[in-house]
Design an enzyme around this catalytic site. Structure first.
Site, short mmCIF file in Angstrom:
data_model
loop_
_atom_site.label_atom_id
_atom_site.label_comp_id
_atom_site.label_asym_id
_atom_site.label_seq_id
_atom_site.Cartn_x
_atom_site.Cartn_y
_atom_site.Cartn_z
N HIS A 85 52.80 46.26 18.61
CA HIS A 85 52.08 46.76 19.50
C HIS A 85 50.86 47.61 18.65
O HIS A 85 50.87 47.60 17.56
CB HIS A 85 52.89 47.99 20.44
CG HIS A 85 53.30 48.99 19.64
ND1 HIS A 85 54.63 49.62 19.89
CD2 HIS A 85 52.90 49.99 18.70
CE1 HIS A 85 54.78 50.66 18.95
NE2 HIS A 85 53.69 51.08 18.52
N GLU A 140 52.41 48.11 24.38
CA GLU A 140 53.53 47.26 24.23
C GLU A 140 53.49 45.76 24.58
O GLU A 140 52.57 45.57 25.29
CB GLU A 140 54.72 47.87 25.06
CG GLU A 140 55.18 49.38 24.72
CD GLU A 140 55.84 49.59 23.31
OE1 GLU A 140 55.79 48.71 22.50
OE2 GLU A 140 56.59 50.53 23.43
N ASP A 197 46.50 57.88 21.23
CA ASP A 197 47.41 57.81 22.38
C ASP A 197 47.89 59.34 22.21
O ASP A 197 47.84 59.91 21.29
CB ASP A 197 48.48 56.92 22.33
CG ASP A 197 48.95 56.53 20.77
OD1 ASP A 197 48.68 57.38 20.11
OD2 ASP A 197 49.42 55.41 20.60
N ASN A 209 56.92 45.80 16.99
CA ASN A 209 56.71 44.71 18.05
C ASN A 209 55.49 44.05 18.28
O ASN A 209 55.20 43.47 19.20
CB ASN A 209 57.72 45.17 19.26
CG ASN A 209 56.85 46.39 19.77
OD1 ASN A 209 55.66 46.70 19.41
ND2 ASN A 209 57.40 47.01 20.84
#
Ligand code: GLP
Length: 263
Positions: A137, A142, A66, A135
């Site tokens: 990811h 996400e 990313d 979280n």
């Protein structure tokens, strides 16, 4: 899923570095999927040390997961810069074969599509390295990301922006969008290697390994992967219910006698 629990962060990093080194020894022209984040810093240090001892990346190719939208490759908080400083400048990889999406591309959606095509043209990824967001990811996928998604633009959650705030002068500067490989792109890799260290990752690690497969925890899709290796230190493993079993199968985080090819 092969769950390897190591006593310390240093041992977890060393185990993960060894898996990457083995991949390169078996296939010197391997296509590596690379990740960023704090977890990977000591891992890249370990790879640099192995390079000094003879491990070569000269024939390899790499694709990072990313990049932040809006950041040029020379921005101090860009993943381009992170990768050069943490790894590329210190090993023998050909910079022309070390790919990241361009965060400053004029058309981010087109850049994402072209990146996906480049991965396909390279024959897909042999070993995809992954960190774990608090979280759940992976990459910047996400919670609620489609589990079959491809490389595309994603909006970052506030919690992710806060977690990455330290790389920027102030929170307002943390980008709101990123280009990320999709969950589907990631899981097409022939081997996925996820590393999580520290207590802050314990809840996400438990959800990924023992929770339901759900877009609410994108990393949980690794339960469906034919060859997923999860390397944890004891702190990151602390909320697992079945850790006794994982340690019975893989004492000290080592391969079991039956494990060539994954479990
Ligand atoms: C960022 C990256 C992820 C990484 C995550 C965890 O969000 N896009 O690829 O896994 O951070 O980072 P850290 O290792 O710093 O906890």
């Amino acid at each position: 899923m092969k769950v390897l629990i190591l006593d310390s962060e240093a041992d977890a990093i060393d185990r993960a570095a060894e898996i990457i080194a083995e991949t390169l020894r078996e296939k010197p022209d391997a296509v590596l999927g690379l990740a960023t984040g704090g977890t990977m810093i000591p891992l890249y240090e370990a790879l640099r040390a192995r390079h000094e001892d003879g491990l070569s990346f000269a024939k390899a190719r790499s694709f990072n997961l990313d990049e932040y939208i809006g950041l040029a490759p020379d921005h101090p908080a860009s993943y381009h810069r992170y990768m050069r400083e943490a790894l590329f400048d210190h090993i023998d990889i050909d910079p022309a074969r070390a790919h990241l999406p361009r965060g400053d591309a004029p058309d981010a959606a087109a850049e994402a599509e072209a990146y996906e095509a480049l991965i396909t043209d390279a024959g897909g990824i042999d070993l995809q390295l992954l960190g774990l967001g608090r979280n759940g990811h992976i990459g910047f996928n996400e919670p609620t990301s489609s589990l079959t998604s491809r490389t595309r633009v994603k909006t970052l959650t506030e919690s992710t922006r806060k977690a990455n705030r330290g790389y920027f002068d102030d929170e307002a500067q943390v980008p709101r969008f990123a280009i990320t490989m999709g969950v589907g792109t990631i899981t097409e890799a022939r081997h996925c290697l996820l590393i999580a260290t520290g207590a802050a990752k314990a809840a996400a690690a438990a959800a990924m390994i023992e929770g339901p497969i759900s877009a609410a925890c994108p990393a949980s899709i690794l339960q469906m992967h034919r060859r997923a290796t999860i390397v944890l230190d004891r702190d990151a493993a602390s909320e697992l219910k079945l850790s006794g079993y994982y340690e019975h199968v893989h004492p000290g985080g080592q391969d079991s006698a039956f494990d060539r090819g994954g479990a």
